[in-house]
Design an enzyme around this catalytic site. Structure first.
Site, PDB file in Angstrom:
ATOM      1  N   LYS A   1      -1.122  -7.097  -9.513  1.00 52.31           N
ATOM      2  CA  LYS A   1      -2.183  -7.020  -8.502  1.00 52.31           C
ATOM      3  C   LYS A   1      -1.790  -5.923  -7.521  1.00 52.31           C
ATOM      4  O   LYS A   1      -0.887  -6.101  -6.698  1.00 52.31           O
ATOM      5  CB  LYS A   1      -2.347  -8.341  -7.747  1.00 52.31           C
ATOM      6  CG  LYS A   1      -3.597  -8.291  -6.860  1.00 52.31           C
ATOM      7  CD  LYS A   1      -3.521  -9.165  -5.644  1.00 52.31           C
ATOM      8  CE  LYS A   1      -2.791  -8.572  -4.488  1.00 52.31           C
ATOM      9  NZ  LYS A   1      -3.373  -7.363  -3.886  1.00 52.31           N
ATOM     10  N   CYS A   3       9.632   1.539   3.785  1.00 52.62           N
ATOM     11  CA  CYS A   3      10.508   0.430   4.180  1.00 52.62           C
ATOM     12  C   CYS A   3      11.917   0.944   4.424  1.00 52.62           C
ATOM     13  O   CYS A   3      12.747   0.222   4.961  1.00 52.62           O
ATOM     14  CB  CYS A   3      10.501  -0.658   3.126  1.00 52.62           C
ATOM     15  SG  CYS A   3      11.251  -0.114   1.618  1.00 52.62           S
ATOM     16  N   GLU A  29      -5.070  -3.901  -2.329  1.00 53.28           N
ATOM     17  CA  GLU A  29      -6.519  -3.626  -2.288  1.00 53.28           C
ATOM     18  C   GLU A  29      -6.822  -2.341  -1.514  1.00 53.28           C
ATOM     19  O   GLU A  29      -7.893  -1.772  -1.648  1.00 53.28           O
ATOM     20  CB  GLU A  29      -7.270  -4.816  -1.678  1.00 53.28           C
ATOM     21  CG  GLU A  29      -6.980  -5.127  -0.207  1.00 53.28           C
ATOM     22  CD  GLU A  29      -5.686  -5.929   0.009  1.00 53.28           C
ATOM     23  OE1 GLU A  29      -4.897  -6.092  -0.948  1.00 53.28           O
ATOM     24  OE2 GLU A  29      -5.481  -6.375   1.155  1.00 53.28           O
ATOM     25  N   PHE A  81       0.801  -1.233   0.000  1.00 52.72           N
ATOM     26  CA  PHE A  81       0.000   0.000   0.000  1.00 52.72           C
ATOM     27  C   PHE A  81       0.826   1.272   0.000  1.00 52.72           C
ATOM     28  O   PHE A  81       0.332   2.331  -0.377  1.00 52.72           O
ATOM     29  CB  PHE A  81      -0.957   0.015   1.213  1.00 52.72           C
ATOM     30  CG  PHE A  81      -0.299   0.448   2.497  1.00 52.72           C
ATOM     31  CD1 PHE A  81      -0.108   1.795   2.780  1.00 52.72           C
ATOM     32  CD2 PHE A  81       0.157  -0.485   3.424  1.00 52.72           C
ATOM     33  CE1 PHE A  81       0.515   2.203   3.955  1.00 52.72           C
ATOM     34  CE2 PHE A  81       0.785  -0.092   4.596  1.00 52.72           C
ATOM     35  CZ  PHE A  81       0.971   1.257   4.857  1.00 52.72           C
ATOM     36  N   SER A 126       5.072  -7.075   3.476  1.00 54.03           N
ATOM     37  CA  SER A 126       5.596  -7.435   4.797  1.00 54.03           C
ATOM     38  C   SER A 126       6.425  -8.722   4.708  1.00 54.03           C
ATOM     39  O   SER A 126       6.240  -9.541   3.804  1.00 54.03           O
ATOM     40  CB  SER A 126       4.446  -7.620   5.776  1.00 54.03           C
ATOM     41  OG  SER A 126       3.566  -8.597   5.264  1.00 54.03           O
TER      42      SER A 126
HETATM   43  P1  NAD Z   1       1.273  -6.696   3.045  1.00 48.96           P
HETATM   44  O1  NAD Z   1       2.284  -7.776   3.123  1.00 48.96           O
HETATM   45  O2  NAD Z   1       0.157  -6.702   4.016  1.00 48.96           O
HETATM   46  O3  NAD Z   1       0.595  -6.669   1.588  1.00 48.96           O
HETATM   47  C1  NAD Z   1       1.360  -6.614   0.411  1.00 48.96           C
HETATM   48  C2  NAD Z   1       0.590  -7.294  -0.713  1.00 48.96           C
HETATM   49  O4  NAD Z   1       0.409  -8.671  -0.394  1.00 48.96           O
HETATM   50  C3  NAD Z   1      -0.794  -6.713  -0.963  1.00 48.96           C
HETATM   51  O5  NAD Z   1      -0.999  -6.636  -2.343  1.00 48.96           O
HETATM   52  C4  NAD Z   1      -1.726  -7.730  -0.313  1.00 48.96           C
HETATM   53  O6  NAD Z   1      -2.960  -7.838  -0.975  1.00 48.96           O
HETATM   54  C5  NAD Z   1      -0.960  -9.039  -0.441  1.00 48.96           C
HETATM   55  N1  NAD Z   1      -1.193  -9.958   0.683  1.00 48.96           N
HETATM   56  C6  NAD Z   1      -1.453  -9.627   1.967  1.00 48.96           C
HETATM   57  N2  NAD Z   1      -1.581 -10.744   2.730  1.00 48.96           N
HETATM   58  C7  NAD Z   1      -1.376 -11.785   1.901  1.00 48.96           C
HETATM   59  C8  NAD Z   1      -1.372 -13.193   2.096  1.00 48.96           C
HETATM   60  N3  NAD Z   1      -1.590 -13.744   3.287  1.00 48.96           N
HETATM   61  N4  NAD Z   1      -1.133 -13.990   1.037  1.00 48.96           N
HETATM   62  C9  NAD Z   1      -0.900 -13.463  -0.182  1.00 48.96           C
HETATM   63  N5  NAD Z   1      -0.906 -12.132  -0.425  1.00 48.96           N
HETATM   64  C10 NAD Z   1      -1.133 -11.291   0.595  1.00 48.96           C
HETATM   65  O7  NAD Z   1       2.088  -5.316   3.114  1.00 48.96           O
HETATM   66  P2  NAD Z   1       1.517  -3.835   3.187  1.00 48.96           P
HETATM   67  O8  NAD Z   1       0.927  -3.602   4.538  1.00 48.96           O
HETATM   68  O9  NAD Z   1       0.706  -3.530   1.986  1.00 48.96           O
HETATM   69  O10 NAD Z   1       2.876  -2.986   3.050  1.00 48.96           O
HETATM   70  C11 NAD Z   1       3.701  -2.676   4.142  1.00 48.96           C
HETATM   71  C12 NAD Z   1       4.892  -3.614   4.250  1.00 48.96           C
HETATM   72  O11 NAD Z   1       5.616  -3.615   3.031  1.00 48.96           O
HETATM   73  C13 NAD Z   1       5.886  -3.185   5.316  1.00 48.96           C
HETATM   74  O12 NAD Z   1       6.324  -4.321   6.023  1.00 48.96           O
HETATM   75  C14 NAD Z   1       7.032  -2.572   4.517  1.00 48.96           C
HETATM   76  O13 NAD Z   1       8.282  -2.608   5.155  1.00 48.96           O
HETATM   77  C15 NAD Z   1       7.008  -3.432   3.300  1.00 48.96           C
HETATM   78  N6  NAD Z   1       7.649  -2.774   2.173  1.00 48.96           N
HETATM   79  C16 NAD Z   1       8.875  -3.227   1.804  1.00 48.96           C
HETATM   80  C17 NAD Z   1       9.553  -2.600   0.764  1.00 48.96           C
HETATM   81  C18 NAD Z   1      10.912  -3.076   0.362  1.00 48.96           C
HETATM   82  O14 NAD Z   1      11.414  -2.611  -0.651  1.00 48.96           O
HETATM   83  N7  NAD Z   1      11.536  -3.988   1.093  1.00 48.96           N
HETATM   84  C19 NAD Z   1       8.963  -1.524   0.089  1.00 48.96           C
HETATM   85  C20 NAD Z   1       7.690  -1.102   0.486  1.00 48.96           C
HETATM   86  C21 NAD Z   1       7.044  -1.736   1.541  1.00 48.96           C
END
Ligand code: NAD
Length: 491
Positions: free
Chosen positions: A175, A283, A178, A151, A228
């Protein structure tokens, strides 16, 4: 309320799934749209994969110089529409208008870098590896490639991948998160105008069901994920088990080390921006500030004042420096983590809880928060907070600081502020982190460099952006051929 469509095979189509999720403005809880969310999205994904597979047969043979031409058009369209897209980012994601424009600039830089694919993809050739024998390596595309984005950078992160994937001759399915799907809806309106054959780029909404369908589909060859750590690990393990190439970027807990010889006038604002920019939802946000020695009072005062003056409010309002966090759940999770810090013995020297923004009383606002005296053993020292919260820690020496930093299971970014070249050199050499900043608060690699997370911040081998992007989205083929002189005909 608008129900969002998928973009499949060059057309906007309704999802098979009837269940939806609300897309909410985090500053005022206004419902902006509804996004398809549920089991049926896996059928949408199937349609997109088939369209992308058909498109791949021709797209892979389009000369690379022609494949990058639409990217030049995309760059121009993104520049022309920057303000409109930035407003959408701010509305659905919460960050300030300036931050939204900044992330689009980063997206554009990746498109510009991917325009160099004709050079970056060039083959390697060795003549006479044996007498009359030559050998060369070519890079060929993989096929249908998928991307799952988080997000916090809805306008930038998909462009860490999409331009490289298609320039290399692959087809692509995105994708988006959401929580923030509207930014990519607008970007795909632009992608629709740049002359790509249908099926080359596709957008499918949803959550876990869409992702699992990507991971399991035999025609999907590669997965790029950002989010994450828990989900990154799941995607890496499951995707690899299904034989796909996977790059999965995860969470972080980033330290900034301030040595006594750092220039505080220069550093304190940069450091406060690293912690509180995008409301700490980056991040590469710093969240542990470490000082060494006894003279830490000055550091504390200067960071305290730089944080205190941050103006928190609605990101589209003039002069606002920090927006809300993404959701009510996220806000209460961050508040609970602050409480855990207090329980473990921390003093809250700047408390951003209960911060009210006039006219936006329902917003998910938290103002800058600073914790002091958190014991080094507290779990909070290693927990990603993903909000505007900073812990201050004092250690005895540079060695102790490096040891503390290296004890963390993440490895996304580590920064040092110092005027000593030797200390900076030791730090960059010894620290277990894939992105290192020296007198830099947010060590975000430019598009031509890989985004190099380590440890639990990254699962895979090749990272996003630049040359790594080209390598991730191609497979090498090595050809060895013999044409001895004696075989040449006399004409
Ligand atoms: P998230 O992991 O909750 O969601 C990321 C994506 O995964 C979304 O599209 C979501 O729909 C999907 N998703 C969520 N749960 C899932 C599951 N159980 N199975 C399959 N798909 C699933 O992350 P978020 O809250 O959207 O973003 C924040 C996180 O992203 C933080 O931990 C941040 O550090 C990390 N992040 C990392 C970087 C990097 O470059 N390392 C960059 C940006 C954000």
């Amino acid at each position: 309320m608008e129900l969002l469509k998928n973009y499949i095979d060059g057309s906007w189509t309704s999802s098979i799934e009837e269940n939806t999720k609300e897309v909410i403005n985090p500053a005022n809880q206004q419902i902006l749209a509804r996004v398809p969310f549920g089991k049926g999205t896996s059928k949408d994904l199937e349609k997109a994969v088939l369209a992308a597979q058909v498109a791949f047969h021709d797209w892979k043979n389009v000369p690379v110089m022609q494949r990058v031409q639409p990217l030049y058009k995309l760059k121009t369209l993104l520049e022309e529409n920057t303000d409109q897209i930035a407003r959408i980012i701010t509305m659905e994601c919460g960050k300030t208008f300036a931050e939204s424009k900044g992330e689009l600039q980063r997206a554009i830089e990746n498109i510009e870098t991917a325009c160099s694919t004709p050079t970056l993809i060039q083959s390697e050739f060795s003549e006479n590896v044996a007498r009359g024998v030559d050998e060369f390596m070519i890079r060929q595309p993989l096929g249908v490639c998928c991307c799952i984005s988080p997000f916090n950078f809805p306008g930038m992160i998909p462009f860490w991948f999409l331009p490289y994937a298609i320039a290399c001759g692959n087809t692509f399915i995105l994708k988006p998160s959401e929580k923030v799907p509207l930014t990519m809806m607008k970007c795909f309106e632009l992608l629709d105008q740049i002359g790509l054959p249908k099926g080359v780029v596709n957008l499918v909404h949803g959550g876990k069901e869409t992702v699992d369908a990507m991971l399991e589909h035999p025609l999907v060859k590669a997965i790029s994920f950002v989010g994450s750590t828990e989900v990154a690990r799941y995607i890496y393990q499951k995707g690899s088990a299904y034989g796909k190439r996977v790059q999965a970027q995860g969470g972080a807990k980033n330290p900034i080390l301030i040595l006594p010889d750092a220039d505080l006038d220069l550093s304190s604002k940069i450091i406060a921006d690293s912690v509180f920019g995008c409301a700490g939802q980056r991040c590469l946000a710093a969240s542990n500030i470490i000082t060494v020695g006894d003279e830490n009072g000055l550091v504390k005062d200067s960071i305290y004042h730089a944080s205190l003056t941050k103006k928190t409010g609605y990101g589209l309002d003039e002069g606002i420096e920090m927006g809300p966090v993404i959701s009510k759940e996220s806000k209460s999770r961050i508040e609970q983590l602050i409480q855990i810090g207090e329980r473990d013995g921390a003093k809250v020297i700047l408390d951003g809880r209960n911060h009210k923004v006039p006219g936006f009383e329902n917003g998910n606002f938290l103002a800058p928060t600073i914790l002091e005296d958190l014991p080094i053993k507290s779990e909070l020292m290693k927990t990603e907070i993903f909000g505007p919260v900073l812990t201050l820690l004092t250690l005895k020496s540079l060695d102790d600081a490096i040891e503390f930093i290296n004890s963390n299971h993440y490895g996304n970014m580590a920064c040092i502020f110092t005027s000593s070249g030797a200390s900076a050199r030791k730090f960059r050499n010894e620290v277990n982190s894939g992105n290192v900043g020296i007198n830099i608060g947010v060590a975000a690699p430019m598009a031509q460099f890989p985004f190099s997370g380590w440890n639990n911040s990254f699962f895979g081998d090749l990272h996003a952006q630049g040359r790594h992007g080209i390598e991730f989205y191609t497979q090498t083929k090595v050809v060895i051929e013999r044409w001895p002189k004696e075989w040449s005909r006399k004409f």
